[in-house]
Design an enzyme around this catalytic site. Sequence first.
Site, PDB file in Angstrom:
ATOM      1  N   CYS A  74       0.818  -1.231   0.000  1.00  0.00           N
ATOM      2  CA  CYS A  74       0.000   0.000   0.000  1.00  0.00           C
ATOM      3  C   CYS A  74       0.844   1.269   0.000  1.00  0.00           C
ATOM      4  O   CYS A  74       0.324   2.357  -0.227  1.00  0.00           O
ATOM      5  CB  CYS A  74      -0.945   0.011   1.196  1.00  0.00           C
ATOM      6  SG  CYS A  74      -2.255  -1.203   1.027  1.00  0.00           S
TER       7      CYS A  74
HETATM    8  N1  COA Z   1     -20.019  -9.045   8.769  1.00  0.00           N
HETATM    9  C1  COA Z   1     -20.449  -9.132  10.044  1.00  0.00           C
HETATM   10  N2  COA Z   1     -19.638  -9.336  11.093  1.00  0.00           N
HETATM   11  C2  COA Z   1     -18.330  -9.485  10.846  1.00  0.00           C
HETATM   12  C3  COA Z   1     -17.809  -9.419   9.539  1.00  0.00           C
HETATM   13  C4  COA Z   1     -18.709  -9.196   8.488  1.00  0.00           C
HETATM   14  N3  COA Z   1     -18.270  -9.115   7.212  1.00  0.00           N
HETATM   15  N4  COA Z   1     -16.483  -9.600   9.608  1.00  0.00           N
HETATM   16  C5  COA Z   1     -16.174  -9.778  10.893  1.00  0.00           C
HETATM   17  N5  COA Z   1     -17.280  -9.721  11.643  1.00  0.00           N
HETATM   18  C6  COA Z   1     -17.392  -9.887  13.113  1.00  0.00           C
HETATM   19  C7  COA Z   1     -16.248 -10.696  13.684  1.00  0.00           C
HETATM   20  O1  COA Z   1     -16.543 -12.077  13.594  1.00  0.00           O
HETATM   21  C8  COA Z   1     -16.199 -10.217  15.104  1.00  0.00           C
HETATM   22  O2  COA Z   1     -17.214 -10.845  15.840  1.00  0.00           O
HETATM   23  P1  COA Z   1     -17.013 -11.227  17.413  1.00  0.00           P
HETATM   24  O3  COA Z   1     -16.815  -9.920  18.096  1.00  0.00           O
HETATM   25  O4  COA Z   1     -18.261 -11.914  17.734  1.00  0.00           O
HETATM   26  O5  COA Z   1     -15.791 -12.091  17.424  1.00  0.00           O
HETATM   27  C9  COA Z   1     -16.586  -8.745  14.991  1.00  0.00           C
HETATM   28  O6  COA Z   1     -17.291  -8.614  13.740  1.00  0.00           O
HETATM   29  C10 COA Z   1     -15.394  -7.813  15.001  1.00  0.00           C
HETATM   30  O7  COA Z   1     -14.439  -8.286  14.034  1.00  0.00           O
HETATM   31  P2  COA Z   1     -13.032  -7.592  13.838  1.00  0.00           P
HETATM   32  O8  COA Z   1     -12.298  -8.302  12.742  1.00  0.00           O
HETATM   33  O9  COA Z   1     -12.357  -7.459  15.168  1.00  0.00           O
HETATM   34  O10 COA Z   1     -13.525  -6.170  13.303  1.00  0.00           O
HETATM   35  P3  COA Z   1     -12.796  -4.781  13.310  1.00  0.00           P
HETATM   36  O11 COA Z   1     -13.617  -3.829  14.061  1.00  0.00           O
HETATM   37  O12 COA Z   1     -11.354  -4.881  13.675  1.00  0.00           O
HETATM   38  O13 COA Z   1     -12.887  -4.363  11.758  1.00  0.00           O
HETATM   39  C11 COA Z   1     -11.460  -4.224   9.820  1.00  0.00           C
HETATM   40  C12 COA Z   1     -12.260  -5.127  10.777  1.00  0.00           C
HETATM   41  C13 COA Z   1     -10.703  -5.105   8.850  1.00  0.00           C
HETATM   42  C14 COA Z   1     -12.443  -3.345   9.075  1.00  0.00           C
HETATM   43  C15 COA Z   1     -10.498  -3.335  10.627  1.00  0.00           C
HETATM   44  O14 COA Z   1      -9.825  -4.120  11.592  1.00  0.00           O
HETATM   45  C16 COA Z   1      -9.480  -2.614   9.780  1.00  0.00           C
HETATM   46  O15 COA Z   1      -9.791  -1.938   8.819  1.00  0.00           O
HETATM   47  N6  COA Z   1      -8.197  -2.674  10.210  1.00  0.00           N
HETATM   48  C17 COA Z   1      -7.124  -1.971   9.545  1.00  0.00           C
HETATM   49  C18 COA Z   1      -6.740  -2.734   8.334  1.00  0.00           C
HETATM   50  C19 COA Z   1      -5.727  -2.034   7.462  1.00  0.00           C
HETATM   51  O16 COA Z   1      -5.460  -0.878   7.554  1.00  0.00           O
HETATM   52  N7  COA Z   1      -5.150  -2.803   6.628  1.00  0.00           N
HETATM   53  C20 COA Z   1      -4.247  -2.322   5.672  1.00  0.00           C
HETATM   54  C21 COA Z   1      -4.493  -3.168   4.511  1.00  0.00           C
HETATM   55  S1  COA Z   1      -3.674  -2.585   3.177  1.00  0.00           S
END
Ligand code: COA
Length: 374
Positions: A156
Amino acid sequence: MGSVVISGTGLFTPEESISNEELVESFNRYVRAYNEDHGQDIEAGRSEPLQESSCEFIEKASGIKSRYVMEKAGILDPDRMCPSLPERRDDEASLQCEIGVVAARKALEVANRNSQEIDAVIVACSNLQRPYPAIAVELQNALGMPGFAFDMNVACSSATFGIQLAADTIANGNASAVLVVNPEICSGHLNFRDRDAHFIFGDVCTAIVVEKADRASSGHQFEILGTRLQTAYSNNIRNNFGFLNRGDESGIGTADKLFVQQGRKVFKEVVPLVAQLIVGHLEEMQIPVGDVKRMWLHQANLSMNQLISRRVLGRQASDDESPTILDEYANTSSAGSIIAFHKYHRDFEPGDIGVICSFGAGYSVGSVIVKRVT
Ligand code: COA
């Protein structure tokens, strides 16, 4: 050595887009079919049922509402869940070259340059569709540019690392104008069956003309005041696809050969890295934070950007100070901060200062401080 400017940017946006509603509808059809097919195993406790996705979660967790893609039907087909991109003959333009040409022509027009006036082409992106010949050399040929060209990948952060490389190449006298192109076809490496990540990425291409200030004639010149790059090794964003895969047949086609991340860990670890890098870079350049009119941040997650801006500014940033494009484009890897810059710079007055900042796998972080000149 003289100063170096960004004199033009260009953007290619695919024609097709997918809303969260469409994506979730297709994903949930896949989940229901899977659970039905594995009903006996699930009932007997031999396997876990898959969980459905939700639009509410996606928008709340990431800020993403839609994404542009090169090919929509294949992605939304629950029996396929990846873009349909037929292979092309070797004498046809590759896809990354094709979209690179569109973005490059737009950037050249803004920079008021023709192809002959560009000395070097850097294709900088997260995923290259083949190892060689370099996409950049193909693009150089398609645009009729002299000089040299090569590909680079810093995930990225590819665009900001590419800008530093372009600026250094110019400052060292090895080129006078460099085209940096970021053809990000993220739908190709996204696992659309992975509930944690299926909503994250979109496709796009950006292009940037970097040149010596004393020969630039564009009406949109931004002097590069300084660049700062940092990397710190992490496995929290990883893709194991590679040319050695065929050496172990058992791993071919497994989920780790596509994008995988520990999103929460990435969030927690990358926010302080980015904020410290920007603050440190501004201090080094003796630019008070209050003089920064705008930060064009990497577009991965809205809350992440709000937190980074708060840590840099010491207060909540306005939409104007930290513009968002990920709601419409999703995460477009290295192109994200460049799309934000491309769309939101025209109101800058000469002397106004801004920061282009990327972050992502590696980890990698890049800061480019610019000042509007004309
Ligand atoms: N729909 C519904 N629920 C979902 C889901 C979906 N598509 N995906 C995950 N969940 C659930 C999980 O199972 C989890 O449930 P639980 O609390 O019962 O275990 C809950 O939602 C939280 O999941 P989590 O993965 O911890 O979510 P988050 O708040 O961390 O958000 C991202 C996920 C990926 C959006 C976020 O972590 C993010 O953007 N991080 C930064 C990533 C980044 O910058 N990456 C660079 C890549 S180039």
